[in-house]
Design a protein around this motif. Sequence first.
Motif, short mmCIF file in Angstrom:
data_model
loop_
_atom_site.label_atom_id
_atom_site.label_comp_id
_atom_site.label_asym_id
_atom_site.label_seq_id
_atom_site.Cartn_x
_atom_site.Cartn_y
_atom_site.Cartn_z
N ALA A 20 0.83 -1.21 0.00
CA ALA A 20 0.00 0.00 0.00
C ALA A 20 0.86 1.26 0.00
O ALA A 20 0.57 2.22 -0.71
CB ALA A 20 -0.94 -0.01 1.21
N GLY A 21 1.94 1.26 0.80
CA GLY A 21 2.82 2.42 0.83
C GLY A 21 3.49 2.67 -0.50
O GLY A 21 3.61 3.84 -0.93
N TYR A 22 3.92 1.62 -1.17
CA TYR A 22 4.54 1.80 -2.48
C TYR A 22 3.56 2.39 -3.49
O TYR A 22 3.91 3.30 -4.24
CB TYR A 22 5.08 0.47 -3.01
CG TYR A 22 5.49 0.53 -4.46
CD1 TYR A 22 6.68 1.13 -4.83
CD2 TYR A 22 4.65 0.03 -5.47
CE1 TYR A 22 7.04 1.21 -6.17
CE2 TYR A 22 5.01 0.12 -6.79
CZ TYR A 22 6.21 0.72 -7.14
OH TYR A 22 6.55 0.81 -8.46
N HIS A 23 2.33 1.90 -3.50
CA HIS A 23 1.36 2.40 -4.47
C HIS A 23 0.88 3.80 -4.13
O HIS A 23 0.52 4.58 -5.03
CB HIS A 23 0.19 1.42 -4.59
CG HIS A 23 0.52 0.20 -5.38
ND1 HIS A 23 1.01 -0.95 -4.80
CD2 HIS A 23 0.44 -0.06 -6.71
CE1 HIS A 23 1.21 -1.87 -5.74
NE2 HIS A 23 0.87 -1.35 -6.90
N LEU A 24 0.88 4.16 -2.85
CA LEU A 24 0.57 5.55 -2.50
C LEU A 24 1.68 6.48 -2.99
O LEU A 24 1.40 7.57 -3.51
CB LEU A 24 0.40 5.68 -0.99
CG LEU A 24 -0.88 5.10 -0.40
CD1 LEU A 24 -0.87 5.21 1.12
CD2 LEU A 24 -2.11 5.81 -0.98
N TRP A 25 2.93 6.04 -2.85
CA TRP A 25 4.03 6.83 -3.40
C TRP A 25 3.94 6.92 -4.92
O TRP A 25 4.18 7.99 -5.50
CB TRP A 25 5.37 6.20 -3.01
CG TRP A 25 6.52 6.82 -3.74
CD1 TRP A 25 7.20 7.95 -3.40
CD2 TRP A 25 7.10 6.34 -4.96
NE1 TRP A 25 8.16 8.21 -4.34
CE2 TRP A 25 8.13 7.25 -5.30
CE3 TRP A 25 6.86 5.25 -5.79
CZ2 TRP A 25 8.92 7.08 -6.44
CZ3 TRP A 25 7.62 5.09 -6.92
CH2 TRP A 25 8.64 5.99 -7.25
N LEU A 27 1.22 6.78 -6.74
CA LEU A 27 0.13 7.71 -7.06
C LEU A 27 0.58 9.16 -6.92
O LEU A 27 0.26 10.01 -7.75
CB LEU A 27 -1.07 7.43 -6.16
CG LEU A 27 -2.29 8.34 -6.34
CD1 LEU A 27 -2.85 8.22 -7.75
CD2 LEU A 27 -3.36 8.01 -5.31
N TYR A 28 1.32 9.44 -5.85
CA TYR A 28 1.85 10.79 -5.67
C TYR A 28 2.79 11.17 -6.81
O TYR A 28 2.74 12.30 -7.33
CB TYR A 28 2.58 10.87 -4.33
CG TYR A 28 3.33 12.16 -4.12
CD1 TYR A 28 2.67 13.31 -3.69
CD2 TYR A 28 4.71 12.23 -4.35
CE1 TYR A 28 3.37 14.50 -3.51
CE2 TYR A 28 5.40 13.41 -4.16
CZ TYR A 28 4.73 14.55 -3.74
OH TYR A 28 5.43 15.73 -3.56
N ARG A 188 -2.70 -4.65 -11.44
CA ARG A 188 -2.15 -4.53 -10.08
C ARG A 188 -2.84 -5.50 -9.12
O ARG A 188 -2.21 -6.04 -8.20
CB ARG A 188 -2.33 -3.11 -9.57
CG ARG A 188 -1.60 -2.07 -10.39
CD ARG A 188 -0.13 -2.04 -10.11
NE ARG A 188 0.59 -1.34 -11.16
CZ ARG A 188 1.84 -0.91 -11.04
NH1 ARG A 188 2.50 -1.14 -9.93
NH2 ARG A 188 2.44 -0.30 -12.04
N CYS A 214 7.51 -5.14 -4.81
CA CYS A 214 7.59 -3.67 -4.84
C CYS A 214 8.93 -3.22 -5.42
O CYS A 214 8.99 -2.21 -6.14
CB CYS A 214 7.39 -3.11 -3.44
SG CYS A 214 5.71 -3.29 -2.81
#
Length: 245
Positions: A20-25, A27-28, A188, A214
């Motif tokens: 989740a953290g990787y995909h939030l990064w 997206l940013y 994904r 990731c």
Amino acid sequence: MVREEDLDVVLVPLGLAVVAGYHLWLLYAILRHPTRTVVGLNALARKRWVAVIMANTEKNGVLAVQTLRNNIMASTVLATTAITLASVISVFIGATAGRSPASPSSSSSSSPMLVYGSKTGQVFAVKYLAISLCFMLAFVCNVQAIRLYAHASFLLGLPPEEGAAEDFAAYVARTVNRGSHAWSLGLRAFYVSLALFMWTFGPIPMLACSVLMCALLYFLDTTRDYAKGIQHVHREMSAPKDSTV
């Protein structure tokens, strides 16, 4: 020292947090620095492709339909695969219902020897449910991609109204990009299902798969190749035209 039965509670949320953290990064990065990501570069390239196709629909109409048809076929294959795997897991759960790996009636030799972690029936049910939800999400995303690609194929064949050519081309480009984003989300979901599948062998393989996945996705999602060229084309398309020439 963490007990074997408690490893799932610690390592599985950690693996999901890594994904989740990787995909939030990601997206940013797509929103703030699109030219540094493959998703952002592809979105700009598709916008340019739509502009070129709509500049002469009579000449490029067949090429546009064939390109979108290939994307529809790819989405159809993924959607079929996802719903088939979800159905297989449902049948497997129904066939093994009531037979818990850790039930008192079962012998110790019948317990999964490759699993290092909790072996209770509730945990196995959660594992299969999580994998099924990933496949169902992949199916829904790919169906949406098919819908958007089919809609874009109709839009590319329509002549734009006078004075609204740029707005219409931008709308078509957004439709194509939405279809591609839906396809990417479905893909994904397949990636996440791989980590959840490794969870069936224990929380340690699941965490290792999440971290490795990731790391590999980082090299696949980030690029600087052709970024300057696409940025230059994007600026030319976005710049206001001088009507006094």
